[in-house]
Design an enzyme around this catalytic site. Structure first.
Site, PDB file in Angstrom:
ATOM      1  N   HIS A  34     -55.685 -19.277  21.110  1.00  0.00           N
ATOM      2  CA  HIS A  34     -54.512 -19.822  20.433  1.00  0.00           C
ATOM      3  C   HIS A  34     -54.001 -18.844  19.377  1.00  0.00           C
ATOM      4  O   HIS A  34     -54.758 -18.019  18.851  1.00  0.00           O
ATOM      5  CB  HIS A  34     -54.844 -21.151  19.782  1.00  0.00           C
ATOM      6  CG  HIS A  34     -55.010 -22.260  20.767  1.00  0.00           C
ATOM      7  ND1 HIS A  34     -55.159 -23.561  20.401  1.00  0.00           N
ATOM      8  CD2 HIS A  34     -55.033 -22.252  22.121  1.00  0.00           C
ATOM      9  CE1 HIS A  34     -55.278 -24.318  21.480  1.00  0.00           C
ATOM     10  NE2 HIS A  34     -55.212 -23.537  22.532  1.00  0.00           N
ATOM     11  N   GLU A  36     -53.231 -19.344  16.296  1.00  0.00           N
ATOM     12  CA  GLU A  36     -53.938 -19.481  15.022  1.00  0.00           C
ATOM     13  C   GLU A  36     -55.251 -18.698  15.052  1.00  0.00           C
ATOM     14  O   GLU A  36     -55.612 -18.031  14.081  1.00  0.00           O
ATOM     15  CB  GLU A  36     -54.254 -20.958  14.719  1.00  0.00           C
ATOM     16  CG  GLU A  36     -53.039 -21.843  14.581  1.00  0.00           C
ATOM     17  CD  GLU A  36     -52.629 -22.514  15.887  1.00  0.00           C
ATOM     18  OE1 GLU A  36     -52.052 -23.601  15.826  1.00  0.00           O
ATOM     19  OE2 GLU A  36     -52.882 -21.949  16.968  1.00  0.00           O
ATOM     20  N   CYS A  59     -54.462 -27.642  17.078  1.00  0.00           N
ATOM     21  CA  CYS A  59     -55.423 -28.438  17.841  1.00  0.00           C
ATOM     22  C   CYS A  59     -56.661 -28.621  16.960  1.00  0.00           C
ATOM     23  O   CYS A  59     -56.764 -28.034  15.884  1.00  0.00           O
ATOM     24  CB  CYS A  59     -55.774 -27.743  19.159  1.00  0.00           C
ATOM     25  SG  CYS A  59     -56.808 -26.270  18.975  1.00  0.00           S
ATOM     26  N   CYS A  62     -58.478 -25.241  16.137  1.00  0.00           N
ATOM     27  CA  CYS A  62     -57.719 -24.409  15.203  1.00  0.00           C
ATOM     28  C   CYS A  62     -57.690 -25.035  13.811  1.00  0.00           C
ATOM     29  O   CYS A  62     -57.742 -24.325  12.805  1.00  0.00           O
ATOM     30  CB  CYS A  62     -56.312 -24.158  15.724  1.00  0.00           C
ATOM     31  SG  CYS A  62     -56.282 -23.070  17.162  1.00  0.00           S
TER      32      CYS A  62
END
Length: 103
Positions: A34, A36, A59, A62
């Site tokens: 991801h 992040e 999510c 993260c």
């Protein structure tokens, strides 16, 4: 800006041509990193993070990573599908939608 990140496969891996989890909601099947996570990997000092600007609310994975930094505010455009559960789980306020922030 301390760091930037993007969604993509691990270093040295080819990009996905088709999402392998299109018929399931199991996020753990996805091999993408991801944005992040990539931003945190490339950040020179996670103790200097004040705000994170992301396209979707983080999510759960993260969110846990961001909570282990000095980040005090997460600005996002869209809600992640499990947004309420994630924010409630960590007793966080969801006031930080980017529609109130000039882009």
């Amino acid at each position: 800006v301390l760091s930037t990140g993007y969604n993509g496969p691990p270093r040295g891996q080819e990009h996905c041509l088709e999402c392998i989890r299109k018929n399931t909601n199991n996020i753990h099947l996805c091999r993408a990193i991801h944005a992040e996570q990539n931003a945190l990997l490339f950040c020179p000092d996670i103790n200097k993070i004040n705000k994170a600007y992301v396209t979707h609310s983080p999510c759960n994975t993260c969110m846990k990573l961001l909570l282990n930094t000095s980040c005090k505010e997460i600005i996002y455009l869209e809600d992640y599908r499990e947004n309420d559960f994630i924010f409630n789980q960590y007793n966080l306020n969801q006031k930080n939608k980017a529609k109130d922030v000039p882009v």
